[in-house]
Design a protein around this motif. Sequence first.
Motif, PDB file in Angstrom:
ATOM      1  N   VAL A 314      57.032  37.523  52.210  1.00 27.42           N
ATOM      2  CA  VAL A 314      56.541  38.899  52.135  1.00 27.42           C
ATOM      3  C   VAL A 314      55.029  38.925  51.916  1.00 27.42           C
ATOM      4  O   VAL A 314      54.306  39.706  52.542  1.00 27.42           O
ATOM      5  CB  VAL A 314      57.264  39.661  51.003  1.00 27.42           C
ATOM      6  CG1 VAL A 314      56.614  41.022  50.770  1.00 27.42           C
ATOM      7  CG2 VAL A 314      58.737  39.839  51.337  1.00 27.42           C
ATOM      8  N   VAL A 315      54.556  38.050  51.047  1.00 29.19           N
ATOM      9  CA  VAL A 315      53.123  38.022  50.768  1.00 29.19           C
ATOM     10  C   VAL A 315      52.329  37.620  52.006  1.00 29.19           C
ATOM     11  O   VAL A 315      51.246  38.156  52.259  1.00 29.19           O
ATOM     12  CB  VAL A 315      52.822  37.059  49.593  1.00 29.19           C
ATOM     13  CG1 VAL A 315      51.354  36.684  49.563  1.00 29.19           C
ATOM     14  CG2 VAL A 315      53.213  37.710  48.284  1.00 29.19           C
ATOM     15  N   GLY A 316      52.866  36.696  52.801  1.00 29.50           N
ATOM     16  CA  GLY A 316      52.177  36.313  54.031  1.00 29.50           C
ATOM     17  C   GLY A 316      51.986  37.497  54.959  1.00 29.50           C
ATOM     18  O   GLY A 316      50.904  37.687  55.543  1.00 29.50           O
ATOM     19  N   VAL A 317      53.011  38.307  55.087  1.00 30.23           N
ATOM     20  CA  VAL A 317      52.943  39.485  55.945  1.00 30.23           C
ATOM     21  C   VAL A 317      51.985  40.524  55.364  1.00 30.23           C
ATOM     22  O   VAL A 317      51.146  41.103  56.066  1.00 30.23           O
ATOM     23  CB  VAL A 317      54.343  40.095  56.137  1.00 30.23           C
ATOM     24  CG1 VAL A 317      54.263  41.396  56.939  1.00 30.23           C
ATOM     25  CG2 VAL A 317      55.270  39.103  56.820  1.00 30.23           C
ATOM     26  N   VAL A 318      52.101  40.755  54.058  1.00 33.45           N
ATOM     27  CA  VAL A 318      51.256  41.757  53.396  1.00 33.45           C
ATOM     28  C   VAL A 318      49.789  41.340  53.466  1.00 33.45           C
ATOM     29  O   VAL A 318      48.902  42.168  53.726  1.00 33.45           O
ATOM     30  CB  VAL A 318      51.707  41.931  51.929  1.00 33.45           C
ATOM     31  CG1 VAL A 318      50.700  42.760  51.155  1.00 33.45           C
ATOM     32  CG2 VAL A 318      53.074  42.596  51.873  1.00 33.45           C
ATOM     33  N   TRP A 319      49.525  40.077  53.227  1.00 31.15           N
ATOM     34  CA  TRP A 319      48.148  39.562  53.287  1.00 31.15           C
ATOM     35  C   TRP A 319      47.556  39.808  54.674  1.00 31.15           C
ATOM     36  O   TRP A 319      46.443  40.322  54.808  1.00 31.15           O
ATOM     37  CB  TRP A 319      48.169  38.069  52.956  1.00 31.15           C
ATOM     38  CG  TRP A 319      46.828  37.394  52.888  1.00 31.15           C
ATOM     39  CD1 TRP A 319      45.797  37.533  53.761  1.00 31.15           C
ATOM     40  CD2 TRP A 319      46.372  36.473  51.879  1.00 31.15           C
ATOM     41  NE1 TRP A 319      44.729  36.731  53.391  1.00 31.15           N
ATOM     42  CE2 TRP A 319      45.056  36.079  52.248  1.00 31.15           C
ATOM     43  CE3 TRP A 319      46.951  35.919  50.751  1.00 31.15           C
ATOM     44  CZ2 TRP A 319      44.319  35.163  51.493  1.00 31.15           C
ATOM     45  CZ3 TRP A 319      46.207  35.014  49.994  1.00 31.15           C
ATOM     46  CH2 TRP A 319      44.927  34.650  50.354  1.00 31.15           C
ATOM     47  N   ALA A 320      48.308  39.430  55.713  1.00 29.11           N
ATOM     48  CA  ALA A 320      47.814  39.597  57.085  1.00 29.11           C
ATOM     49  C   ALA A 320      47.581  41.063  57.416  1.00 29.11           C
ATOM     50  O   ALA A 320      46.585  41.430  58.063  1.00 29.11           O
ATOM     51  CB  ALA A 320      48.806  38.979  58.065  1.00 29.11           C
ATOM     52  N   THR A 321      48.494  41.933  56.980  1.00 36.79           N
ATOM     53  CA  THR A 321      48.359  43.370  57.239  1.00 36.79           C
ATOM     54  C   THR A 321      47.118  43.937  56.554  1.00 36.79           C
ATOM     55  O   THR A 321      46.343  44.702  57.156  1.00 36.79           O
ATOM     56  CB  THR A 321      49.608  44.118  56.763  1.00 36.79           C
ATOM     57  OG1 THR A 321      50.771  43.584  57.415  1.00 36.79           O
ATOM     58  CG2 THR A 321      49.497  45.599  57.061  1.00 36.79           C
ATOM     59  N   ALA A 322      46.918  43.565  55.280  1.00 34.76           N
ATOM     60  CA  ALA A 322      45.753  44.056  54.547  1.00 34.76           C
ATOM     61  C   ALA A 322      44.454  43.565  55.181  1.00 34.76           C
ATOM     62  O   ALA A 322      43.449  44.286  55.202  1.00 34.76           O
ATOM     63  CB  ALA A 322      45.828  43.606  53.090  1.00 34.76           C
ATOM     64  N   SER A 323      44.473  42.351  55.724  1.00 38.87           N
ATOM     65  CA  SER A 323      43.286  41.823  56.398  1.00 38.87           C
ATOM     66  C   SER A 323      42.942  42.657  57.624  1.00 38.87           C
ATOM     67  O   SER A 323      41.767  42.938  57.898  1.00 38.87           O
ATOM     68  CB  SER A 323      43.525  40.362  56.812  1.00 38.87           C
ATOM     69  OG  SER A 323      43.698  39.539  55.684  1.00 38.87           O
ATOM     70  N   GLN A 324      43.975  43.066  58.372  1.00 36.79           N
ATOM     71  CA  GLN A 324      43.738  43.905  59.539  1.00 36.79           C
ATOM     72  C   GLN A 324      43.200  45.276  59.137  1.00 36.79           C
ATOM     73  O   GLN A 324      42.327  45.843  59.807  1.00 36.79           O
ATOM     74  CB  GLN A 324      45.040  44.063  60.334  1.00 36.79           C
ATOM     75  CG  GLN A 324      45.519  42.788  60.994  1.00 36.79           C
ATOM     76  CD  GLN A 324      44.539  42.255  62.007  1.00 36.79           C
ATOM     77  OE1 GLN A 324      43.956  43.003  62.792  1.00 36.79           O
ATOM     78  NE2 GLN A 324      44.317  40.945  61.992  1.00 36.79           N
ATOM     79  N   VAL A 325      43.699  45.808  58.031  1.00 32.53           N
ATOM     80  CA  VAL A 325      43.252  47.123  57.567  1.00 32.53           C
ATOM     81  C   VAL A 325      41.769  47.089  57.209  1.00 32.53           C
ATOM     82  O   VAL A 325      40.990  47.971  57.601  1.00 32.53           O
ATOM     83  CB  VAL A 325      44.099  47.583  56.361  1.00 32.53           C
ATOM     84  CG1 VAL A 325      43.493  48.836  55.730  1.00 32.53           C
ATOM     85  CG2 VAL A 325      45.532  47.857  56.789  1.00 32.53           C
ATOM     86  N   GLN A 326      41.375  46.063  56.438  1.00 32.34           N
ATOM     87  CA  GLN A 326      39.964  45.998  56.045  1.00 32.34           C
ATOM     88  C   GLN A 326      39.053  45.795  57.266  1.00 32.34           C
ATOM     89  O   GLN A 326      37.928  46.285  57.283  1.00 32.34           O
ATOM     90  CB  GLN A 326      39.748  44.905  54.995  1.00 32.34           C
ATOM     91  CG  GLN A 326      39.946  43.470  55.448  1.00 32.34           C
ATOM     92  CD  GLN A 326      38.776  42.872  56.191  1.00 32.34           C
ATOM     93  OE1 GLN A 326      37.629  43.296  55.974  1.00 32.34           O
ATOM     94  NE2 GLN A 326      39.037  41.928  57.077  1.00 32.34           N
TER      95      GLN A 326
END
Length: 474
Positions: A314-326
């Motif tokens: 889950v953290v891998g997915v969340v990390w990648a998503t947050a990176s795209q948002v920023q």
Amino acid sequence: MSVVPVSPAPAEGIFGTTYRTSSIGAFALIAIAAFEALAVTTVMPTLARELDGLSLYALAFSAPLASGVIGMVAAGQWSDRHGPRRALEVAIVTFSLGLLVCGLAPAMELFVVGRLLQGLGSGALIAALYVVVGEVYPADLQPSLFASFAAAWVLPALFGPALAAVVADVAGWRWVFLSVIVLVALATVFVVPALRMLRPRSATEVEAAAAAPARRGLLLWATVAAVAALALELLGSLPGLRAALAAVPLVVLVLALRPLLPGGSLTGRRGLPSVIAVRGLLSASFFCAESYIVFVLQEQWQVTAVRAGLALTVVGVVWATASQVQARLRARLDDTTVMSIGSAVLLAGVLVLLLAVVLDVHPVLAAAGYALGGAGMGFAYPRTGVATLAASSDADRGFNSSALTISDSLGGAVALSISGAIFAAAERGDSDPFSAVFALAVLLAVGAAVVARRTGYRAPVAPDPAASRTARSR
């Protein structure tokens, strides 16, 4: 006579005929290194119990981070002087040897030795591979390949933890390490075409690289810092007053870091030094929490390894998503704001994790806190690199980029060393060791949130020529 224009040949991508095999091999090597980092987190509680080595639990995590710094610096220097081919070959052999030692280790002490070799090899592998990309791939293809490397870190997060747990359950945890050796060999075969395209260094280039002032002493200081970081955990875990001996490697570590980082990084000086410091504090807080999340889910709530590993996914997915948002907010939010928000979110996440453990509530809340921390990392982490490059010139870009990586790795290594000492002390004092470790993660996140506000620059105000003339006339 009319001239018929000749259309230019279509641009070839990283998976075109020329680069396809090399791109697949490079992607695979990065993915394997990423998989191993996550797989170890999943199976570490099990193997530490089997090898009767819970006292060395934190050291098994900090060892590859510390030795990885040595590998990065050594491979970088070797590549500059003699080209990256031999550096990459040695790195792959060292990484594979580390996997072999870990898979066959009869005791936790030897397992830690294998982890040291793994870190040394993986740090050198990544550094040398980046040089290979710079020399083999044309400039217009390099961003695409580096983007694939980012995906190579994300994909193992989706499948790695669950796969490692299943392999450990079916065949034993040793095969999580031994089976990967075969994958490394296959990936290496695919990289061979790229190595054949490398040109040898000239005598002039070798002499110039050896004489570069920025490189002198760098490997020595990196080695001293790595050894001091590991000694910090070993001495800090000693019972009684002997734990005070940890002050010696701590002082040595500070002295060794000074020539490796921009001036003021250890004190949070405004601007680039604070950016470097934030990167280290972010890594220190998050990886301190990550190393113990599976352990606490199993120990405190009896969650199976497969289910506990889902937290890493889950953290891998969340990390990648947050990176795209920023990245999409690049034009709206400056680097300081993004790093401040990300640090605050990380702080909120590890605080939720700490409260879940202290109050002994449902394990889902603990996993949710960890995932929230991952979102903060994904948001702030990429901007530390952007801010570092923005604050660098041609003369110091290489040094500053190296400093960012060193701060990242040694920040995590030092935090894990301290957490190991705290864990041991809490157990001896009949306190909850997990609460103590996660409290450390909270303190480190507080530091990141505070220092992040100092990463901005105050542009000097240009004097007003008219005002100056008026003052002179008076």
